[in-house]
Write a protein that holds these residues in place. Structure first.
Motif, PDB file in Angstrom:
ATOM      1  N   VAL A 152      -4.863   2.516 -14.305  1.00 44.33           N
ATOM      2  CA  VAL A 152      -5.068   1.921 -12.984  1.00 44.33           C
ATOM      3  C   VAL A 152      -5.551   0.495 -13.210  1.00 44.33           C
TER       4      VAL A 152
ATOM      5  N   PRO B 218       3.118  -0.712  -9.057  1.00 38.12           N
ATOM      6  CA  PRO B 218       2.765   0.308  -8.055  1.00 38.12           C
ATOM      7  C   PRO B 218       2.042  -0.315  -6.859  1.00 38.12           C
TER       8      PRO B 218
ATOM      9  N   GLN C 168       0.766  -1.249   0.000  1.00 41.54           N
ATOM     10  CA  GLN C 168       0.000   0.000   0.000  1.00 41.54           C
ATOM     11  C   GLN C 168       0.801   1.307   0.000  1.00 41.54           C
TER      12      GLN C 168
ATOM     13  N   TYR D 292      -5.672   9.266  -8.886  1.00 38.61           N
ATOM     14  CA  TYR D 292      -4.546   8.948  -9.765  1.00 38.61           C
ATOM     15  C   TYR D 292      -4.734   9.525 -11.167  1.00 38.61           C
TER      16      TYR D 292
ATOM     17  N   ALA E 111      -1.125   2.954 -10.929  1.00 41.08           N
ATOM     18  CA  ALA E 111      -1.628   2.368  -9.683  1.00 41.08           C
ATOM     19  C   ALA E 111      -2.172   0.983  -9.979  1.00 41.08           C
TER      20      ALA E 111
ATOM     21  N   PRO F 138       0.734   5.097  -2.571  1.00 38.57           N
ATOM     22  CA  PRO F 138       0.327   5.681  -3.841  1.00 38.57           C
ATOM     23  C   PRO F 138       1.516   6.028  -4.723  1.00 38.57           C
ATOM     24  N   GLN F 139       1.325   5.950  -6.036  1.00 39.23           N
ATOM     25  CA  GLN F 139       2.343   6.330  -6.999  1.00 39.23           C
ATOM     26  C   GLN F 139       1.951   7.686  -7.592  1.00 39.23           C
TER      27      GLN F 139
ATOM     28  N   THR G   6      -0.331  -0.039  -3.838  1.00 45.20           N
ATOM     29  CA  THR G   6      -1.375   0.822  -3.305  1.00 45.20           C
ATOM     30  C   THR G   6      -2.340   0.028  -2.426  1.00 45.20           C
TER      31      THR G   6
END
Length: 314
Positions: free
Chosen positions: A60, A93, A24, A110, A81, A26-27, A95
């Motif tokens: 995503v 990524p 977990q 995102y 993400a 965020p990118q 998340t």
């Protein structure tokens, strides 16, 4: 300006998808590459046709199998993400996004120009499209051909058509090579197996994607003899498994060697050939449950176990 348009909708049956675990954080950004040539392009997902005017640059991915495919076809830099269970490859990524109950608000942070959902999360499609976020809905693969087709479809949608075709052909070639070598090693040896999804003794039949991988090697699935196959995922009784006496047992859930020892300690399981001959195998639950490019690793593991058993019996 979003890059995809829904052209038509079709209804397809829902399919059970199995997943595993992840992390977990965020990118921040996606690929800086310019849109690929070959657009506009139209692809077909689980609901119908979707047209892409340009290659999406902020994807995503809310399905672990899809995430693995995207990286395998060279679209990893476009993935900003992925869901909480997308733990492969390492550069995916990391998340806390949920693929089962997607949050439109969390996804919107995102700024995606494409969201890829598993069929289980179909209820979120309309919400995402209401806020003008393009969506691809991906059903669980039912066959290996579905895996190859999904890889190629993602290649078309992301601007990596040639790389995706090459990646899919590579997976197909590796699978075919493993099967051919295994057939030579097994000869006339006939082996039965039981694939356990959890300690509740849920399993798979040969009609599932997982079961079809075993079938490539001519292994007989004891679950096919169950009175109620429950859409491909029946729950077996201990008595049934003992009676069927499988030559091989595969465990596809977290726990490692402790799971193997626990199976051996179940009442009457010491009578089962797989237990007596130390042929209870722990599988990586991610590899054994996803229909992406690592199906090659799953096939190789099954092959290794089957060949070893055949050599012992020979």
């Amino acid at each position: 300006m979003h890059t995809a348009r829904r052209l038509a909708a079709i209804a397809l049956p829902a399919v059970l998808a199995l997943t595993a675990c992840g992390g977990q954080t965020p990118q921040e950004s996606g690929s800086d590459q310019p849109p690929a040539e070959g657009f506009p392009v139209t692809v077909t997902d689980a609901r119908g046709e979707v047209e892409f005017d340009t290659a999406p640059q902020r994807i995503v991915s809310l399905s672990p199998s899809t995430t693995e495919m995207l990286f395998a076809i060279g679209a990893g830099d476009q993935v900003v993400a992925a869901d909480e269970h997308s733990n492969h490859p390492e550069e995916a990524p990391d998340t806390a996004l949920s693929g089962f109950t997607p949050s439109v608000e969390a996804i919107s942070e995102y700024d995606p120009d494409l969201v890829i959902l598993a069929r289980d999360a179909e209820s979120a499609v309309e919400q995402l499209e209401t806020v003008e976020i393009p969506v691809l809905l991906m059903p669980a693969a039912e066959t290996l051909d579905d895996t190859y087709a999904q890889m190629e479809m993602l290649g078309d949608a992301t601007g990596h058509a040639d790389a995706a075709e090459e990646a899919a052909a590579g997976v197909r070639s590796e699978i075919e090579s493993i099967v051919a070598e295994t057939e030579d090693e097994l000869g006339d040896t006939e082996l039965s197996y039981y694939h356990e999804l959890d300690t509740g003794m849920y399993t798979v039949t040969s009609q599932t994607f997982v079961g079809q991988v075993y079938a490539l090697f001519g292994l007989r699935n004891i679950a096919d003899e169950a009175g109620d196959t429950a859409g491909g995922y029946p729950q077996l009784s201990a008595e049934f498994v003992v009676e069927q006496n499988p030559d091989l047992i595969f465990l596809s859930y977290p726990g490692g060697r402790d799971n193997v020892d626990a199976v051996a300690e179940r009442p009457a399981f010491d009578q089962i050939s797989a237990v007596r001959n130390d042929r209870v195998t722990e599988l990586d639950p991610d590899v054994a449950s996803r229909w992406g490019p690592r199906v090659v690793d799953f096939a190789q593991k099954v092959s290794d176990v089957a060949v070893a058993a055949a050599q012992e019996e020979g």
